[in-house]
Design a protein around this motif. Sequence first.
Motif, PDB file in Angstrom:
ATOM      1  N   ASN A 119     -11.828  13.191  10.253  1.00  0.00           N
ATOM      2  CA  ASN A 119     -12.920  12.233  10.047  1.00  0.00           C
ATOM      3  C   ASN A 119     -12.408  10.819   9.792  1.00  0.00           C
ATOM      4  OD1 ASN A 119     -11.886  12.936   7.456  1.00  0.00           O
ATOM      5  ND2 ASN A 119     -13.744  12.150   6.483  1.00  0.00           N
ATOM      6  N   GLY A 120     -11.148  10.574  10.138  1.00  0.00           N
ATOM      7  CA  GLY A 120     -10.572   9.248   9.936  1.00  0.00           C
ATOM      8  C   GLY A 120      -9.601   8.886  11.033  1.00  0.00           C
ATOM      9  N   TYR A 121      -8.675   7.999  10.716  1.00  0.00           N
ATOM     10  CA  TYR A 121      -7.694   7.495  11.684  1.00  0.00           C
ATOM     11  C   TYR A 121      -6.346   7.301  10.992  1.00  0.00           C
ATOM     12  CZ  TYR A 121     -12.009   6.212  14.101  1.00  0.00           C
ATOM     13  OH  TYR A 121     -13.247   6.241  14.697  1.00  0.00           O
ATOM     14  N   ARG A 122      -5.306   7.465  11.753  1.00  0.00           N
ATOM     15  CA  ARG A 122      -4.002   7.081  11.232  1.00  0.00           C
ATOM     16  C   ARG A 122      -3.973   5.561  11.106  1.00  0.00           C
ATOM     17  NH1 ARG A 122       0.168  10.048  10.492  1.00  0.00           N
ATOM     18  NH2 ARG A 122      -0.602  11.692  11.888  1.00  0.00           N
ATOM     19  N   VAL A 123      -3.393   5.052  10.041  1.00  0.00           N
ATOM     20  CA  VAL A 123      -3.337   3.605   9.841  1.00  0.00           C
ATOM     21  C   VAL A 123      -2.284   3.004  10.760  1.00  0.00           C
ATOM     22  CG1 VAL A 123      -2.762   1.766   8.222  1.00  0.00           C
ATOM     23  CG2 VAL A 123      -4.204   3.664   7.480  1.00  0.00           C
ATOM     24  N   ALA A 124      -2.717   2.041  11.568  1.00  0.00           N
ATOM     25  CA  ALA A 124      -1.787   1.355  12.466  1.00  0.00           C
ATOM     26  C   ALA A 124      -1.131   0.168  11.784  1.00  0.00           C
ATOM     27  CB  ALA A 124      -2.530   0.895  13.719  1.00  0.00           C
ATOM     28  N   ALA A 125      -1.870  -0.528  10.892  1.00  0.00           N
ATOM     29  CA  ALA A 125      -1.308  -1.707  10.224  1.00  0.00           C
ATOM     30  C   ALA A 125      -2.195  -2.117   9.055  1.00  0.00           C
ATOM     31  CB  ALA A 125      -1.171  -2.874  11.205  1.00  0.00           C
ATOM     32  N   PHE A 126      -1.549  -2.715   8.054  1.00  0.00           N
ATOM     33  CA  PHE A 126      -2.254  -3.385   6.970  1.00  0.00           C
ATOM     34  C   PHE A 126      -2.094  -4.887   7.163  1.00  0.00           C
ATOM     35  CE2 PHE A 126      -1.530   0.764   5.078  1.00  0.00           C
ATOM     36  CZ  PHE A 126      -2.654   0.973   4.288  1.00  0.00           C
ATOM     37  N   HIS A 127      -3.153  -5.625   6.861  1.00  0.00           N
ATOM     38  CA  HIS A 127      -3.092  -7.082   6.962  1.00  0.00           C
ATOM     39  C   HIS A 127      -3.510  -7.693   5.632  1.00  0.00           C
ATOM     40  CE1 HIS A 127      -2.517  -6.822  11.294  1.00  0.00           C
ATOM     41  NE2 HIS A 127      -3.593  -6.044  11.385  1.00  0.00           N
ATOM     42  N   GLU A 128      -2.712  -8.625   5.128  1.00  0.00           N
ATOM     43  CA  GLU A 128      -3.064  -9.315   3.892  1.00  0.00           C
ATOM     44  C   GLU A 128      -4.296 -10.196   4.114  1.00  0.00           C
ATOM     45  OE1 GLU A 128      -1.628  -8.766   0.985  1.00  0.00           O
ATOM     46  OE2 GLU A 128      -0.266  -7.310   1.915  1.00  0.00           O
ATOM     47  N   LYS A 129      -4.800 -10.798   3.048  1.00  0.00           N
ATOM     48  CA  LYS A 129      -5.980 -11.667   3.159  1.00  0.00           C
ATOM     49  C   LYS A 129      -5.729 -12.745   4.204  1.00  0.00           C
ATOM     50  CE  LYS A 129      -7.192 -10.897  -1.682  1.00  0.00           C
ATOM     51  NZ  LYS A 129      -7.368 -11.505  -3.030  1.00  0.00           N
ATOM     52  N   PRO A 130      -6.545 -12.809   5.246  1.00  0.00           N
ATOM     53  CA  PRO A 130      -6.276 -13.687   6.389  1.00  0.00           C
ATOM     54  C   PRO A 130      -7.000 -15.024   6.295  1.00  0.00           C
ATOM     55  CG  PRO A 130      -8.031 -12.203   6.949  1.00  0.00           C
ATOM     56  CD  PRO A 130      -7.694 -11.922   5.502  1.00  0.00           C
ATOM     57  N   ASP A 131      -6.680 -15.922   7.215  1.00  0.00           N
ATOM     58  CA  ASP A 131      -7.507 -17.112   7.384  1.00  0.00           C
ATOM     59  C   ASP A 131      -8.720 -16.731   8.241  1.00  0.00           C
ATOM     60  OD1 ASP A 131      -6.635 -17.016  10.078  1.00  0.00           O
ATOM     61  OD2 ASP A 131      -5.004 -18.425   9.687  1.00  0.00           O
ATOM     62  N   SER A 132      -9.621 -17.665   8.471  1.00  0.00           N
ATOM     63  CA  SER A 132     -10.881 -17.356   9.166  1.00  0.00           C
ATOM     64  C   SER A 132     -10.656 -16.839  10.578  1.00  0.00           C
ATOM     65  CB  SER A 132     -11.778 -18.598   9.198  1.00  0.00           C
ATOM     66  OG  SER A 132     -12.146 -18.987   7.897  1.00  0.00           O
ATOM     67  N   ALA A 133      -9.769 -17.510  11.312  1.00  0.00           N
ATOM     68  CA  ALA A 133      -9.520 -17.101  12.695  1.00  0.00           C
ATOM     69  C   ALA A 133      -8.928 -15.697  12.756  1.00  0.00           C
ATOM     70  CB  ALA A 133      -8.599 -18.108  13.381  1.00  0.00           C
ATOM     71  N   SER A 134      -7.984 -15.409  11.860  1.00  0.00           N
ATOM     72  CA  SER A 134      -7.366 -14.077  11.837  1.00  0.00           C
ATOM     73  C   SER A 134      -8.374 -13.013  11.431  1.00  0.00           C
ATOM     74  CB  SER A 134      -6.172 -14.071  10.876  1.00  0.00           C
ATOM     75  OG  SER A 134      -5.174 -14.973  11.293  1.00  0.00           O
ATOM     76  N   ALA A 135      -9.261 -13.350  10.480  1.00  0.00           N
ATOM     77  CA  ALA A 135     -10.278 -12.391  10.060  1.00  0.00           C
ATOM     78  C   ALA A 135     -11.192 -12.029  11.228  1.00  0.00           C
ATOM     79  CB  ALA A 135     -11.091 -12.959   8.898  1.00  0.00           C
ATOM     80  N   GLU A 136     -11.574 -13.015  12.010  1.00  0.00           N
ATOM     81  CA  GLU A 136     -12.413 -12.748  13.172  1.00  0.00           C
ATOM     82  C   GLU A 136     -11.692 -11.857  14.180  1.00  0.00           C
ATOM     83  OE1 GLU A 136     -13.508 -16.562  14.646  1.00  0.00           O
ATOM     84  OE2 GLU A 136     -14.873 -17.018  12.971  1.00  0.00           O
ATOM     85  N   GLN A 137     -10.399 -12.087  14.374  1.00  0.00           N
ATOM     86  CA  GLN A 137      -9.623 -11.260  15.298  1.00  0.00           C
ATOM     87  C   GLN A 137      -9.498  -9.831  14.787  1.00  0.00           C
ATOM     88  OE1 GLN A 137      -8.432 -12.116  18.459  1.00  0.00           O
ATOM     89  NE2 GLN A 137      -8.169  -9.889  18.483  1.00  0.00           N
TER      90      GLN A 137
END
Length: 451
Positions: free
Chosen positions: A166-184
Amino acid sequence: MKAGDRIRTVLLAGGSGTRLWPLSRRHCPKQFIRLLDETLFQQAYRRARLHSSPDEIVIVTGSAYEFLVKNQIEELGEEVLHDQVLLEPCGRNTLPAIAWGMRRFADDPDHPVVVYPTDHLIGDGMAPVVLQSVPLAEECLVTFGVVPDRPHTGYGYIKPGDALQNGYRVAAFHEKPDSASAEQHIRDGALWNAGIFLMTPRLFFEECQKYAPEIAEASLPGEYSLLPSISVDYGLLERSGRVAVVPLTVPWSDLGTFAALHDASRQDQFNNVGDAHLFDTSGCTFIHPEGKRVAAVGVSDLVVIDTDDALLVCSSGATERVREVVEELDALHDPTVLEHRLVYRPWGSYLVLEESRFFKIKRITVKPGASLSLQQHHHRSEHWVVVSGCANVWIDGETRLLPQGESTFVRAGAVHRLENRGQIPLEMIEVQIGEYLAEDDIVRFDDRYGR
């Protein structure tokens, strides 16, 4: 273990909530104050009780919060069990705290344990998702990710990979992003990191031994203060290859700022929150003492937080910067960083009504069956007046009862104790007089709470 079986719980109850000052104070942070109906801590405890019995729940918190935790559990009608509350001698972030909590359940290493933060707002429906994820926790360290509704820059992100049950293997963690990165990240299907975990002690300590052996092998609580201060995400989950994420669609907020509190609160037709008389006003948050008349005319996107001893005014777009205010006040040793005028103690509470250089007036509430310590003050005298209930007073070896309306005087240097042996709360007015009125002018000779 089957998905319908009971699971154990670790509640993390540390943290200071500095961005919610002046509601949140260091000695009474946001998880212990009534931001909505119940406190966030009480909501978390109720959530844990949906799948754990009291002896299957462990709370990890700072030593300064011991009696806040215990009082709030008792307010729910629950009994605090022996050794249920683990007291950190100092803050060491989430990985050491989780390790200590998981150590308490190491007697059954394959029995899953869920880890909840107690300073987040989580909607109904969380417990079923956790129970459904039990089979996945037999193979992976499970984290839960909130499905984003906007590109938020204040949260970390988790990118799902291959599907797993019922889930997914984690591909990556991302730290708190800027606005453009959050949208991506959102376009890539990433989820907000909610800080909620499900894992077995066996798998947790196997991975901890690989990536944080000093924590896995530490003798707790004895060596707790020697451990590194590190989050479970950075110290373990971002390094392990055995991590899965389960999407969450339940309402969730970390309530980290007044903007987040505004979004989670009931709003009027003009997007205002709070009890106030408003004219041509929109997008504002008003929080103030009960009974205080507040009005606003022709303003928008303001946050106004009024307490007995502090006032905060900021724009709704600047609520992240409240932390800067706290840092400056902290550098000035301002007492509003530490405590409210209403201060909780294991025996009850006191409210500072008025104070100046040479006097302080308090309203003291003592719970039924509770007592203050046997104590002495060198620099102040105290005059007590009973408002309701009946006080049992011990002063320099003499005991007397003070019913409603009666008073007594405690001279400086007298050894004294105040006790409530009645069935209703004891309410008193205390007038302190002296040249030094700080709370550290106290010598305790005996205290049932071990202070």
